[in-house]
Motif scaffolding. Structure first.
Motif, PDB file in Angstrom:
ATOM      1  N   LYS A  28       0.815  -1.213   0.000  1.00 15.73           N
ATOM      2  CA  LYS A  28       0.000   0.000   0.000  1.00 15.73           C
ATOM      3  C   LYS A  28       0.847   1.261   0.000  1.00 15.73           C
ATOM      4  N   TYR A  29       1.934   1.264   0.787  1.00 16.71           N
ATOM      5  CA  TYR A  29       2.658   2.508   1.007  1.00 16.71           C
ATOM      6  C   TYR A  29       3.998   2.613   0.279  1.00 16.71           C
ATOM      7  N   TRP A  30       4.436   1.536  -0.363  1.00 15.27           N
ATOM      8  CA  TRP A  30       5.710   1.610  -1.090  1.00 15.27           C
ATOM      9  C   TRP A  30       5.724   2.742  -2.126  1.00 15.27           C
ATOM     10  N   PRO A  31       4.630   2.982  -2.847  1.00 14.65           N
ATOM     11  CA  PRO A  31       4.647   4.087  -3.818  1.00 14.65           C
ATOM     12  C   PRO A  31       4.938   5.445  -3.182  1.00 14.65           C
ATOM     13  N   ARG A  32       4.665   5.611  -1.886  1.00 17.48           N
ATOM     14  CA  ARG A  32       4.911   6.899  -1.231  1.00 17.48           C
ATOM     15  C   ARG A  32       6.405   7.212  -1.123  1.00 17.48           C
ATOM     16  N   ASN A  34       8.529   6.904  -3.580  1.00  9.24           N
ATOM     17  CA  ASN A  34       9.031   7.389  -4.876  1.00  9.24           C
ATOM     18  C   ASN A  34      10.341   6.699  -5.261  1.00  9.24           C
ATOM     19  N   THR A  35      10.310   5.377  -5.263  1.00 11.51           N
ATOM     20  CA  THR A  35      11.514   4.611  -5.546  1.00 11.51           C
ATOM     21  C   THR A  35      11.734   4.424  -7.041  1.00 11.51           C
ATOM     22  N   THR A  36      12.978   4.062  -7.383  1.00 14.42           N
ATOM     23  CA  THR A  36      13.320   3.650  -8.746  1.00 14.42           C
ATOM     24  C   THR A  36      13.917   2.245  -8.673  1.00 14.42           C
ATOM     25  N   ARG A  37      13.985   1.574  -9.793  1.00  9.25           N
ATOM     26  CA  ARG A  37      14.510   0.213  -9.803  1.00  9.25           C
ATOM     27  C   ARG A  37      15.957   0.162  -9.320  1.00  9.25           C
ATOM     28  N   LYS A  58      10.996  -5.493  -7.919  1.00  3.01           N
ATOM     29  CA  LYS A  58      10.945  -4.062  -8.221  1.00  3.01           C
ATOM     30  C   LYS A  58      12.297  -3.364  -8.140  1.00  3.01           C
ATOM     31  N   HIS A  59      13.290  -4.054  -7.528  1.00  2.00           N
ATOM     32  CA  HIS A  59      14.601  -3.433  -7.322  1.00  2.00           C
ATOM     33  C   HIS A  59      15.713  -4.434  -7.626  1.00  2.00           C
TER      34      HIS A  59
END
Length: 213
Positions: A28-32, A34-37, A58-59
């Protein structure tokens, strides 16, 4: 941190803290964050969490730190991964498979290059009060300037239940990460049907924090 306590918990398979599925808070909160691969992600006291596999999708570089070799070996076995295993001294063993690296050994003795992101669901709340400041300082030493921490804590009357997991209050989070930008993302208060409430706790809540270093 009582190493023997955690070794015995894993040896006796008393791991009620382990989740068999991806933690909903993470998704739910990973998008908060603002990560990149290319961001390197650290998961302290990772156990055998399947969250590692979710993060590795995702990484390119996901690093776990875990005291128990039983937990580390179980993770790779249950995911059908065959890791490269290397002893790196000071009681530390490195397990590596594709995007996932796990340092097996004492968290406080672990040294890694600074990371971009930390996901802490089970580490801070496993620390007794006497170790939390040292834990936070060591964790922050592993995070780059501008890095982010997704932190999950519990809030309940400590006198009503022995930890771990321990209750960590809002005030303590603010004290431990003073100098960082702290955003309270969520609080989920359990109703009377929750297992912890059934054991006699008058209240029990899970809280989620975004900490920007």
């Amino acid at each position: 941190m009582d190493a023997e306590f955690w070794h015995s918990r894993w040896a006796e398979n008393r791991i009620g803290f382990h989740l068999n599925d991806i933690n909903p808070v993470l998704a739910k909160y990973w998008p908060r964050l603002n990560t990149t691969r290319s961001d390197t992600v650290l998961v302290p006291m990772c156990g055998k969490s399947v969250d590692l596999t979710w993060l590795a999708e995702k990484h390119d570089n996901v690093i776990g730190i875990e005291l128990s070799d039983i937990a580390v070996k179980a993770f790779f076995s249950e995911q059908f991964y065959i890791p490269t295993v290397t002893s790196i001294g000071c009681g530390q063993t490195l397990y590596e498979f594709d995007e996932i690296t796990i340092h097996c050994g004492d968290f406080f003795a672990t040294r890694i290059d600074p990371v971009d992101i930390v996901y802490d669901r089970a580490a801070l709340i496993a620390m007794p009060p006497t170790l939390r400041q040292m834990y936070a300082e060591h964790l922050l030493s592993m995070v780059k300037a501008g890095g982010r921490i997704l932190l999950v804590t519990l809030d309940y009357p400590q006198a009503e239940m022995d930890g771990p997991p321990f209750s960590v209050t809002k005030g303590e989070v603010e004290q431990l990460f003073a100098g960082c930008k702290i955003t309270h993302l969520d609080r989920d208060d359990a109703d009377e049907s929750h297992p912890r409430r059934k054991r006699g706790l008058s209240r029990f809540a899970e809280e989620v924090w975004l900490i920007e270093v």
